[in-house]
Scaffold this motif. Structure first.
Motif, PDB file in Angstrom:
ATOM      1  N   ARG A  84       0.739  -1.458  -0.023  1.00  0.00           N
ATOM      2  CA  ARG A  84       0.385  -0.298   0.352  1.00  0.00           C
ATOM      3  C   ARG A  84       1.455   1.438  -0.216  1.00  0.00           C
ATOM      4  O   ARG A  84       1.995   1.535   0.821  1.00  0.00           O
ATOM      5  CB  ARG A  84      -0.861   0.083   0.681  1.00  0.00           C
ATOM      6  N   ASN A  85       0.266   2.580  -0.120  1.00  0.00           N
ATOM      7  CA  ASN A  85       0.932   3.545  -0.775  1.00  0.00           C
ATOM      8  C   ASN A  85      -0.457   4.707  -0.164  1.00  0.00           C
ATOM      9  O   ASN A  85      -1.414   4.665  -0.517  1.00  0.00           O
ATOM     10  CB  ASN A  85       1.270   4.184  -2.048  1.00  0.00           C
ATOM     11  N   GLU A  86       0.700   5.433   0.704  1.00  0.00           N
ATOM     12  CA  GLU A  86      -0.357   6.715   1.268  1.00  0.00           C
ATOM     13  C   GLU A  86       0.060   7.847   0.006  1.00  0.00           C
ATOM     14  O   GLU A  86       0.988   8.203   0.256  1.00  0.00           O
ATOM     15  CB  GLU A  86       0.334   7.129   2.451  1.00  0.00           C
ATOM     16  N   THR A  88      -2.021  12.269  -0.166  1.00  0.00           N
ATOM     17  CA  THR A  88      -2.341  13.184   0.470  1.00  0.00           C
ATOM     18  C   THR A  88      -2.894  14.466  -0.023  1.00  0.00           C
ATOM     19  O   THR A  88      -2.681  14.649  -1.210  1.00  0.00           O
ATOM     20  CB  THR A  88      -1.613  14.423   1.532  1.00  0.00           C
ATOM     21  N   PRO A  94      -5.431  12.498   5.133  1.00  0.00           N
ATOM     22  CA  PRO A  94      -4.732  11.618   3.770  1.00  0.00           C
ATOM     23  C   PRO A  94      -5.602  10.705   3.621  1.00  0.00           C
ATOM     24  O   PRO A  94      -7.216   9.673   3.766  1.00  0.00           O
ATOM     25  CB  PRO A  94      -3.492  10.897   4.860  1.00  0.00           C
ATOM     26  N   GLU A  96      -5.279   6.310   0.583  1.00  0.00           N
ATOM     27  CA  GLU A  96      -4.465   5.024   0.994  1.00  0.00           C
ATOM     28  C   GLU A  96      -4.731   4.453  -0.791  1.00  0.00           C
ATOM     29  O   GLU A  96      -6.287   4.481  -1.264  1.00  0.00           O
ATOM     30  CB  GLU A  96      -3.998   4.175   2.101  1.00  0.00           C
ATOM     31  N   TYR A 133     -10.056   7.425  -0.267  1.00  0.00           N
ATOM     32  CA  TYR A 133      -9.520   8.332   1.505  1.00  0.00           C
ATOM     33  C   TYR A 133     -11.558   9.222   1.385  1.00  0.00           C
ATOM     34  O   TYR A 133     -12.240   9.059   1.124  1.00  0.00           O
ATOM     35  CB  TYR A 133      -8.992   9.977   0.714  1.00  0.00           C
TER      36      TYR A 133
END
Length: 193
Positions: A84-86, A88, A94, A96, A133
């Motif tokens: 997984r990558n977060e 903003t 935020p 993901e 999100y």
């Protein structure tokens, strides 16, 4: 229609795995757990029609795999991979992007005896991406293809692996704007017989 194709592909992968399992006990084989990091090919992407900056390195990156090995050095098996990558979003909370892939994997080991066993391989299967999100959520199923290069150190029935891989997702066939195509490095351990 797209959901039915995805269910069919997943059922086909599972059926093939169940057919291969009885032969695994008679032939040589291995079972691995690996951890690492995947680096996105593009960490600035359009998601929900807005530019997003994603973390270029993944979190919660794990791979589970098993394989059946032939005396010729060819190994066939399956791998489950998740990362997984977060990100903003602009002026929002935020989010993901989660990715999983289930693939048939083939490898060719080049040294038969001793401790050091380098290999090259590839895989093909299905991938699922989920970007979320706030109240926004987008899920898509894709064709996932990987190439890999690595080595295994075998000590009796205990193995240690170091592996580099590139995982390509065919996002053109789906409606997802997020492209989880990434390159990564994994280290792990397992058992072999």
């Amino acid at each position: 229609m797209h959901s039915a194709c995805t269910r069919f592909a997943s059922a086909l992968l599972l059926s093939a795995a169940l057919v291969m399992i009885p032969g695994t006990a008679a032939a040589g084989g291995a079972l691995f757990i690996k951890g690492g990091a995947m680096r996105l090919q593009d960490d600035s992407q359009m998601i929900d029609l807005q530019p997003r900056n994603l973390d270029e390195t993944s979190y919660s990156t794990l791979a589970f795999s098993w394989e059946v090995r032939q005396k010729s050095g060819v190994a066939l098996g399956m791998e489950f991979l998740t990362y997984r990558n977060e990100f903003t979003p602009p002026a929002a909370e935020p989010g993901e992007a989660k990715t999983i892939a289930l693939q048939f994997v083939g490898k060719k080991y080049f040294i038969d005896g001793g401790v050091f066993h380098p290999y090259v391989g590839g895989g093909v299967g299905v991938g699922r991406t989920n970007v979320s999100y706030g109240a926004f959520s987008d899920e898509e199923f894709t064709l996932a293809i990987q190439v890999l290069l690595g080595f295994e150190l075998r000590f009796d029935n205990l193995s240690f692996v170091l592996e580099g891989k590139h995982l390509y997702h065919d996002i053109e066939s789906g409606g997802n704007e997020y492209d989880p195509t990434a390159t990564g490095v994994f280290a792990g351990m397992g058992i072999n017989w």
